[in-house]
Scaffold this motif. Structure first.
Motif, PDB file in Angstrom:
ATOM      1  N   LYS A  69       0.697  -1.420   0.060  1.00  0.00           N
ATOM      2  CA  LYS A  69      -0.344  -0.185  -0.228  1.00  0.00           C
ATOM      3  C   LYS A  69       0.769   0.824   0.338  1.00  0.00           C
ATOM      4  O   LYS A  69       0.688   2.591  -0.576  1.00  0.00           O
ATOM      5  N   ILE A  70       1.961   1.010   0.790  1.00  0.00           N
ATOM      6  CA  ILE A  70       2.928   2.659   0.452  1.00  0.00           C
ATOM      7  C   ILE A  70       3.748   2.806  -1.030  1.00  0.00           C
ATOM      8  O   ILE A  70       3.597   3.489  -1.497  1.00  0.00           O
ATOM      9  N   VAL A  71       3.925   1.120  -1.312  1.00  0.00           N
ATOM     10  CA  VAL A  71       4.531   1.620  -3.084  1.00  0.00           C
ATOM     11  C   VAL A  71       3.456   1.981  -3.943  1.00  0.00           C
ATOM     12  O   VAL A  71       3.252   3.049  -4.494  1.00  0.00           O
ATOM     13  N   THR A  72       2.156   1.699  -3.647  1.00  0.00           N
ATOM     14  CA  THR A  72       0.622   2.404  -4.072  1.00  0.00           C
ATOM     15  C   THR A  72       1.260   3.417  -3.825  1.00  0.00           C
ATOM     16  O   THR A  72       0.359   4.747  -4.917  1.00  0.00           O
ATOM     17  N   ALA A  73       0.839   4.283  -3.101  1.00  0.00           N
ATOM     18  CA  ALA A  73       0.704   5.460  -2.402  1.00  0.00           C
ATOM     19  C   ALA A  73       1.633   6.136  -3.540  1.00  0.00           C
ATOM     20  O   ALA A  73       1.175   8.172  -4.124  1.00  0.00           O
ATOM     21  N   LEU A  74       2.832   5.755  -3.563  1.00  0.00           N
ATOM     22  CA  LEU A  74       3.923   6.508  -3.343  1.00  0.00           C
ATOM     23  C   LEU A  74       3.800   6.452  -5.002  1.00  0.00           C
ATOM     24  O   LEU A  74       4.247   8.092  -6.151  1.00  0.00           O
ATOM     25  N   LEU A  75       3.080   5.592  -6.460  1.00  0.00           N
ATOM     26  CA  LEU A  75       3.394   5.852  -7.323  1.00  0.00           C
ATOM     27  C   LEU A  75       2.262   6.117  -8.379  1.00  0.00           C
ATOM     28  O   LEU A  75       1.987   6.667  -8.432  1.00  0.00           O
ATOM     29  N   ALA A  76       1.182   6.418  -6.828  1.00  0.00           N
ATOM     30  CA  ALA A  76      -0.122   7.510  -7.662  1.00  0.00           C
ATOM     31  C   ALA A  76       0.431   9.054  -7.070  1.00  0.00           C
ATOM     32  O   ALA A  76       0.035   9.635  -7.629  1.00  0.00           O
ATOM     33  N   HIS A  77       1.141   8.586  -6.802  1.00  0.00           N
ATOM     34  CA  HIS A  77       1.688  10.881  -6.326  1.00  0.00           C
ATOM     35  C   HIS A  77       3.057  11.167  -7.206  1.00  0.00           C
ATOM     36  O   HIS A  77       2.750  11.846  -8.120  1.00  0.00           O
ATOM     37  N   ARG A  78       3.427   9.844  -6.958  1.00  0.00           N
ATOM     38  CA  ARG A  78       4.742   9.192  -8.359  1.00  0.00           C
ATOM     39  C   ARG A  78       3.958  10.491  -9.912  1.00  0.00           C
ATOM     40  O   ARG A  78       4.096  10.742 -11.130  1.00  0.00           O
ATOM     41  N   ILE A  79       2.731   9.619 -10.315  1.00  0.00           N
ATOM     42  CA  ILE A  79       1.714  10.094 -10.872  1.00  0.00           C
ATOM     43  C   ILE A  79       1.263  11.110 -11.488  1.00  0.00           C
ATOM     44  O   ILE A  79       1.755  11.719 -12.377  1.00  0.00           O
ATOM     45  N   GLN A  80       0.448  11.264 -10.331  1.00  0.00           N
ATOM     46  CA  GLN A  80       0.823  13.778 -10.653  1.00  0.00           C
ATOM     47  C   GLN A  80       2.184  14.190 -10.432  1.00  0.00           C
ATOM     48  O   GLN A  80       1.656  15.564 -10.005  1.00  0.00           O
ATOM     49  N   SER A  81       2.859  13.941  -9.905  1.00  0.00           N
ATOM     50  CA  SER A  81       4.637  14.656 -10.105  1.00  0.00           C
ATOM     51  C   SER A  81       4.663  14.647 -11.504  1.00  0.00           C
ATOM     52  O   SER A  81       5.040  13.817 -11.618  1.00  0.00           O
ATOM     53  N   THR A  82       4.928  15.780 -11.897  1.00  0.00           N
ATOM     54  CA  THR A  82       6.393  16.101 -12.815  1.00  0.00           C
ATOM     55  C   THR A  82       7.598  16.831 -12.236  1.00  0.00           C
ATOM     56  O   THR A  82       7.998  16.733 -13.419  1.00  0.00           O
ATOM     57  N   ALA A  83       8.392  15.861 -10.895  1.00  0.00           N
ATOM     58  CA  ALA A  83       9.107  16.369 -10.972  1.00  0.00           C
ATOM     59  C   ALA A  83      10.358  15.476 -11.485  1.00  0.00           C
ATOM     60  O   ALA A  83      10.043  14.500 -12.256  1.00  0.00           O
ATOM     61  N   ALA A  84      11.499  16.561 -11.574  1.00  0.00           N
ATOM     62  CA  ALA A  84      12.658  15.907 -12.183  1.00  0.00           C
ATOM     63  C   ALA A  84      13.372  14.956 -12.312  1.00  0.00           C
ATOM     64  O   ALA A  84      14.381  14.110 -13.167  1.00  0.00           O
ATOM     65  N   LEU A  94      11.015  14.146  -3.544  1.00  0.00           N
ATOM     66  CA  LEU A  94      10.504  13.726  -2.410  1.00  0.00           C
ATOM     67  C   LEU A  94      10.193  14.969  -1.339  1.00  0.00           C
ATOM     68  O   LEU A  94       9.760  15.130  -0.419  1.00  0.00           O
ATOM     69  N   ALA A  95      10.876  15.904  -2.030  1.00  0.00           N
ATOM     70  CA  ALA A  95      10.185  17.345  -1.210  1.00  0.00           C
ATOM     71  C   ALA A  95       9.132  17.809  -1.830  1.00  0.00           C
ATOM     72  O   ALA A  95       8.703  18.583  -0.755  1.00  0.00           O
ATOM     73  N   GLU A  96       8.603  17.144  -2.077  1.00  0.00           N
ATOM     74  CA  GLU A  96       6.801  17.742  -2.951  1.00  0.00           C
ATOM     75  C   GLU A  96       5.754  17.114  -2.026  1.00  0.00           C
ATOM     76  O   GLU A  96       6.436  16.335  -0.635  1.00  0.00           O
ATOM     77  N   PRO A  97       5.079  18.459  -1.213  1.00  0.00           N
ATOM     78  CA  PRO A  97       3.812  17.644  -1.055  1.00  0.00           C
ATOM     79  C   PRO A  97       3.246  16.322  -1.195  1.00  0.00           C
ATOM     80  O   PRO A  97       3.230  16.588  -1.803  1.00  0.00           O
ATOM     81  N   MET A  98       2.776  16.170  -0.253  1.00  0.00           N
ATOM     82  CA  MET A  98       2.601  14.190  -0.449  1.00  0.00           C
ATOM     83  C   MET A  98       1.030  14.514  -0.383  1.00  0.00           C
ATOM     84  O   MET A  98       0.155  14.747   0.352  1.00  0.00           O
ATOM     85  N   THR A  99       0.525  13.745  -1.902  1.00  0.00           N
ATOM     86  CA  THR A  99      -0.582  13.238  -2.019  1.00  0.00           C
ATOM     87  C   THR A  99      -1.894  12.615  -1.513  1.00  0.00           C
ATOM     88  O   THR A  99      -1.472  12.031  -0.647  1.00  0.00           O
ATOM     89  N   GLY A 100      -3.609  13.179  -1.008  1.00  0.00           N
ATOM     90  CA  GLY A 100      -3.472  12.857   0.175  1.00  0.00           C
ATOM     91  C   GLY A 100      -3.268  13.792   1.542  1.00  0.00           C
ATOM     92  O   GLY A 100      -4.125  13.353   2.449  1.00  0.00           O
ATOM     93  N   SER A 101      -2.045  13.901   1.943  1.00  0.00           N
ATOM     94  CA  SER A 101      -1.939  14.570   3.262  1.00  0.00           C
ATOM     95  C   SER A 101      -0.952  15.837   2.925  1.00  0.00           C
ATOM     96  O   SER A 101       0.688  15.586   2.708  1.00  0.00           O
ATOM     97  N   PRO A 102      -1.291  16.972   2.252  1.00  0.00           N
ATOM     98  CA  PRO A 102      -0.098  17.971   2.085  1.00  0.00           C
ATOM     99  C   PRO A 102       0.575  18.320   2.840  1.00  0.00           C
ATOM    100  O   PRO A 102       1.313  19.198   2.973  1.00  0.00           O
ATOM    101  N   SER A 103      -0.046  18.189   4.102  1.00  0.00           N
ATOM    102  CA  SER A 103       1.194  18.504   5.195  1.00  0.00           C
ATOM    103  C   SER A 103       2.437  18.286   5.641  1.00  0.00           C
ATOM    104  O   SER A 103       2.939  18.438   6.199  1.00  0.00           O
ATOM    105  N   GLU A 104       1.977  17.235   4.817  1.00  0.00           N
ATOM    106  CA  GLU A 104       3.486  16.543   4.975  1.00  0.00           C
ATOM    107  C   GLU A 104       4.558  16.489   3.818  1.00  0.00           C
ATOM    108  O   GLU A 104       3.607  16.016   2.647  1.00  0.00           O
ATOM    109  N   SER A 105       5.575  16.412   3.644  1.00  0.00           N
ATOM    110  CA  SER A 105       6.033  16.510   2.057  1.00  0.00           C
ATOM    111  C   SER A 105       6.391  14.556   1.920  1.00  0.00           C
ATOM    112  O   SER A 105       5.929  13.454   2.806  1.00  0.00           O
TER     113      SER A 105
END
Length: 293
Positions: free
Chosen positions: A92-107, A113-124
């Motif tokens: 589930k952790i990997v799934t959540a991180l992959l879901a964020h990567r799909i939303q992210s355009t980080a280079a 890693l520095a971006e606000p986490m999808t679904g939990s913007p109060s933490e990176s």
């Protein structure tokens, strides 16, 4: 209350947490050292940081194709043991991180890693990973992540090995959107992604091989020829031939296709381009294997 470098250093020494985490904790708790320690412990940061130097040789390489085949992302998430890697919670952790990567355009991974986490913007994302480490009881880290976006004339394919420890993506550009979205092109990118998983090429073709790598291969080949007693006048020619053979072996396009060694990947691409009614060019690929660089 002003937070000093000495305060941050003391909190780091007492908790093992990172400098920025310590600074943030002290700011949140107005410089109260004990409250800051409790804050870090509740966040799971101190516990996770103390595990950071443990070996993380297990884990999962997650991947997904999206945007109607125009985009794909991979992420390598590592942990300490296969037991945790196979655990549903780690999945589930990997799934959540992959879901964020799909939303992210980080280079790169650092920016990711520095971006606000999808679904939990109060933490990176990094803080999310540290909290995940506390839950699993093991060190957890994102080792690598990559994303391809091909555009209207492109198509991206993916291969993911059944053990979850190896995934590849490949991006091609076609002569038109119709060719890019043709079934032959979609089949092609899957075939190439599978091939890359099996053969681990270092570049698409010779243009992608660093000059210093070619120079080193040339020097080695020349040295081998001299050791074998070849005439000095022939050494450069012999070495050049060995470098050419090396390039055929380690670059994608001249490699024999793993499903049919009678044809090369270059021929496979040309054939599928004809089936799709146009031309196709292989742009780039990524191969993430757990624990490999």
């Amino acid at each position: 209350m002003a937070i000093t470098a000495k305060d941050v250093a003391e909190l780091r020494q007492r908790t093992g947490a990172g400098m920025m985490d310590c600074k943030k904790a002290l700011e949140e708790k107005n410089g109260d050292m004990n409250a800051a320690i409790e804050y870090l412990r509740k966040k799971g940061i101190a516990k996770a940081e103390k595990r950071a130097d443990r070996s993380t040789s297990e884990g999962i390489v997650g991947g997904e194709v999206f945007n109607n085949g125009a985009s794909a992302a991979l992420i390598e998430v590592a942990c300490e043991t296969d037991f945790v890697a196979r655990n549903e919670d780690f999945g589930k952790i990997v799934t959540a991180l992959l879901a964020h990567r799909i939303q992210s355009t980080a280079a790169d991974t650092e920016a990711f890693l520095a971006e606000p986490m999808t679904g939990s913007p109060s933490e990176s994302v990094e803080e999310y990973v540290k909290a995940a480490a506390a839950k699993t009881g093991e060190a957890v880290n994102v080792k690598r992540t990559v994303r391809f976006d091909a555009g209207a004339n492109g198509q991206v394919g993916m291969y993911r090995h059944h053990n979850g420890k190896l995934s590849t993506i490949v991006q091609v550009t076609a002569s038109s959107p119709e060719v890019a979205n043709h079934e032959a092109t979609k089949d092609l990118v899957k075939y190439i992604a599978e091939h890359i998983a099996a053969t681990a090429p270092i570049a698409v073709d010779r243009r992608g091989v660093p000059a210093e790598k070619l120079e080193a291969e040339q020097r080695v080949a020349e040295g081998q020829a001299r050791e074998a007693g070849k005439p000095e006048a022939m050494i450069e020619k012999i070495a050049t031939g060995k470098v050419e053979a090396f390039l055929k072996d380690v670059t994608l396009m001249p490699q024999p296709w793993v499903r049919d060694a009678a044809i090369t990947i270059a021929q496979l691409v040309a054939d599928h381009g004809k089936k799709a009614g146009g031309e196709i060019t292989v742009d780039r690929f990524a191969r993430l294997q757990l624990g490999a660089e």
